[in-house]
Design a protein around this motif. Structure first.
Motif, mmCIF file in Angstrom:
data_model
loop_
_atom_site.group_PDB
_atom_site.id
_atom_site.type_symbol
_atom_site.label_atom_id
_atom_site.label_comp_id
_atom_site.label_asym_id
_atom_site.label_seq_id
_atom_site.Cartn_x
_atom_site.Cartn_y
_atom_site.Cartn_z
ATOM 1 N N LEU A 162 0.809 -1.215 0.000
ATOM 2 C CA LEU A 162 0.000 0.000 0.000
ATOM 3 C C LEU A 162 0.843 1.266 0.000
ATOM 4 O O LEU A 162 0.321 2.349 -0.239
ATOM 5 C CB LEU A 162 -0.935 -0.005 1.216
ATOM 6 N N HIS A 163 2.106 1.153 0.295
ATOM 7 C CA HIS A 163 3.038 2.281 0.127
ATOM 8 C C HIS A 163 4.437 1.722 -0.075
ATOM 9 O O HIS A 163 4.668 0.519 0.121
ATOM 10 C CB HIS A 163 2.983 3.251 1.323
ATOM 11 N N LYS A 164 5.364 2.564 -0.472
ATOM 12 C CA LYS A 164 6.739 2.154 -0.741
ATOM 13 C C LYS A 164 7.733 2.951 0.117
ATOM 14 O O LYS A 164 8.877 3.164 -0.261
ATOM 15 C CB LYS A 164 7.062 2.329 -2.222
ATOM 16 N N LYS A 165 7.298 3.369 1.279
ATOM 17 C CA LYS A 165 8.103 4.235 2.136
ATOM 18 C C LYS A 165 9.063 3.431 3.004
ATOM 19 O O LYS A 165 8.732 2.321 3.439
ATOM 20 C CB LYS A 165 7.182 5.065 3.024
ATOM 21 N N PRO A 166 10.234 3.980 3.290
ATOM 22 C CA PRO A 166 11.155 3.308 4.209
ATOM 23 C C PRO A 166 10.627 3.361 5.639
ATOM 24 O O PRO A 166 10.159 4.404 6.100
ATOM 25 C CB PRO A 166 12.446 4.111 4.055
ATOM 26 N N ILE A 167 10.696 2.228 6.329
ATOM 27 C CA ILE A 167 10.233 2.109 7.703
ATOM 28 C C ILE A 167 11.435 1.709 8.558
ATOM 29 O O ILE A 167 12.053 0.672 8.315
ATOM 30 C CB ILE A 167 9.123 1.044 7.829
ATOM 31 N N ALA A 168 11.756 2.508 9.565
ATOM 32 C CA ALA A 168 13.040 2.352 10.248
ATOM 33 C C ALA A 168 12.903 2.398 11.765
ATOM 34 O O ALA A 168 11.971 2.995 12.308
ATOM 35 C CB ALA A 168 14.002 3.446 9.788
ATOM 36 N N ILE A 169 13.869 1.768 12.419
ATOM 37 C CA ILE A 169 13.981 1.796 13.874
ATOM 38 C C ILE A 169 15.318 2.399 14.255
ATOM 39 O O ILE A 169 16.367 1.943 13.768
ATOM 40 C CB ILE A 169 13.884 0.377 14.468
ATOM 41 N N LEU A 170 15.286 3.422 15.107
ATOM 42 C CA LEU A 170 16.510 3.914 15.725
ATOM 43 C C LEU A 170 16.682 3.126 17.028
ATOM 44 O O LEU A 170 16.010 3.389 18.017
ATOM 45 C CB LEU A 170 16.432 5.418 15.994
ATOM 46 N N ASN A 171 17.572 2.168 17.001
ATOM 47 C CA ASN A 171 17.712 1.202 18.084
ATOM 48 C C ASN A 171 18.628 1.756 19.180
ATOM 49 O O ASN A 171 19.775 1.322 19.340
ATOM 50 C CB ASN A 171 18.241 -0.118 17.539
ATOM 51 N N ILE A 172 18.107 2.694 19.927
ATOM 52 C CA ILE A 172 18.897 3.397 20.938
ATOM 53 C C ILE A 172 19.263 2.450 22.071
ATOM 54 O O ILE A 172 18.394 1.864 22.715
ATOM 55 C CB ILE A 172 18.112 4.603 21.489
ATOM 56 N N GLY A 174 20.249 -0.456 22.253
ATOM 57 C CA GLY A 174 19.754 -1.827 22.149
ATOM 58 C C GLY A 174 18.305 -2.021 22.566
ATOM 59 O O GLY A 174 17.874 -3.165 22.797
ATOM 60 N N PHE A 175 17.531 -0.927 22.625
ATOM 61 C CA PHE A 175 16.157 -1.029 23.099
ATOM 62 C C PHE A 175 15.341 -2.049 22.322
ATOM 63 O O PHE A 175 14.517 -2.780 22.896
ATOM 64 C CB PHE A 175 15.481 0.350 23.024
ATOM 65 N N TYR A 176 15.557 -2.133 20.996
ATOM 66 C CA TYR A 176 14.742 -3.008 20.155
ATOM 67 C C TYR A 176 15.444 -4.322 19.803
ATOM 68 O O TYR A 176 14.998 -5.032 18.892
ATOM 69 C CB TYR A 176 14.338 -2.270 18.877
ATOM 70 N N ASP A 204 21.623 1.920 15.168
ATOM 71 C CA ASP A 204 21.715 2.711 16.395
ATOM 72 C C ASP A 204 22.375 4.061 16.139
ATOM 73 O O ASP A 204 22.625 4.827 17.072
ATOM 74 C CB ASP A 204 22.477 1.945 17.485
ATOM 75 N N ASN A 205 22.641 4.353 14.849
ATOM 76 C CA ASN A 205 23.293 5.593 14.454
ATOM 77 C C ASN A 205 22.350 6.416 13.582
ATOM 78 O O ASN A 205 21.841 5.917 12.564
ATOM 79 C CB ASN A 205 24.589 5.291 13.694
ATOM 80 N N ILE A 206 22.108 7.658 13.958
ATOM 81 C CA ILE A 206 21.111 8.482 13.272
ATOM 82 C C ILE A 206 21.474 8.727 11.815
ATOM 83 O O ILE A 206 20.650 8.542 10.910
ATOM 84 C CB ILE A 206 20.925 9.818 14.017
ATOM 85 N N GLU A 207 22.711 9.151 11.563
ATOM 86 C CA GLU A 207 23.123 9.454 10.191
ATOM 87 C C GLU A 207 23.036 8.208 9.313
ATOM 88 O O GLU A 207 22.563 8.274 8.170
ATOM 89 C CB GLU A 207 24.555 10.000 10.188
ATOM 90 N N GLU A 208 23.478 7.076 9.844
ATOM 91 C CA GLU A 208 23.428 5.832 9.085
ATOM 92 C C GLU A 208 21.991 5.431 8.781
ATOM 93 O O GLU A 208 21.683 4.989 7.663
ATOM 94 C CB GLU A 208 24.128 4.720 9.868
#
Length: 230
Positions: A162-172, A174-176, A204-208
């Protein structure tokens, strides 16, 4: 004190992508999104700060990084917890923030008063629909039931084509990690295809993480349906 532009976000339909509502906002056609030019990112996160200081500091840093990269923030519109921290981070960097808040939560006086724009909606489902409509990608920070529910619905919409958007986790911090292990178990036990597992971007890196989102290529085949059949 600056007051946010206030709008009603009532929509006629509940189908998530390309919803044609009554709110006069810019709409994004998910079929034509070029992720390398992300203009807006939706962030789902907790309304609390959690037990570790790093959650708040990284939420604020994410906001500052979005502002630096000229990416607007779409989020739940509150001034509390990590939600407030990421919004304040964007605003401190001179960026734009759009909040989407159900009317019943505004009455509890948790609405952020410094936003660029605040859109009021009638229900939690309409809130998610509007946030999807406005964004070019999604990031989850630490949070509870609400964060996971919002995040996985967006991920499922992507799985269904239904969409083609990137879905991401910022794993601060090791929370996730445990969630990622559970998702691997879903693959191992035959309940999730590996191609769908790879839709979930984690760092776990914002820029990456933002680089991964900008270079994301969605699977060519959805699970059962496509947006053309909805």
């Amino acid at each position: 004190m600056r007051q946010p532009l206030l709008r009603s976000g009532r929509s006629k339909q509940t189908i998530p992508p390309s919803v044609k509502g009554n709110c006069r906002v810019q709409q994004h056609n998910s079929k034509n999104i070029k992720t390398k030019n992300m203009k807006r990112v939706t962030v789902f996160c907790g309304s609390s700060f959690g037990s570790e200081d790093i959650y708040k500091s990284q939420a604020a840093l994410l906001g500052q990084t979005l502002a630096k990269q000229n990416i607007e923030l779409v989020y739940g519109g509150a001034n509390v917890g990590l939600m407030g921290a990421v919004a304040d981070g964007v605003l401190s960097g001179g960026g734009r923030v759009i909040g989407v808040l159900p009317n019943f939560l505004k009455s509890k006086e948790i609405a952020h008063k410094q936003l660029t724009e605040l859109i009021l909606v009638d229900s939690m489902h309409e809130r998610k629909t509007k946030m999807n409509e406005l964004c070019d990608g999604v990031i989850a920070l630490p949070g509870g039931f609400g964060t996971l529910e919002e995040f996985f619905e967006m991920l499922t919409w992507g799985q269904l084509g239904l969409h083609k958007k990137p879905i991401a986790i910022l794993n601060i911090d090791g929370f996730y990690d445990s969630l990622n292990n559970l998702i691997q178990t879903m693959v191992n036990k035959g309940f999730l295809k590996e191609v769908n597992q790879q839709m979930l971007l984690v760092s776990d890196n914002i820029e990456e993480l933002l680089d991964k989102m900008k270079n994301y290529v969605a699977p060519t085949v959805g699970k059962w349906i496509s947006i053309e059949t909805v």
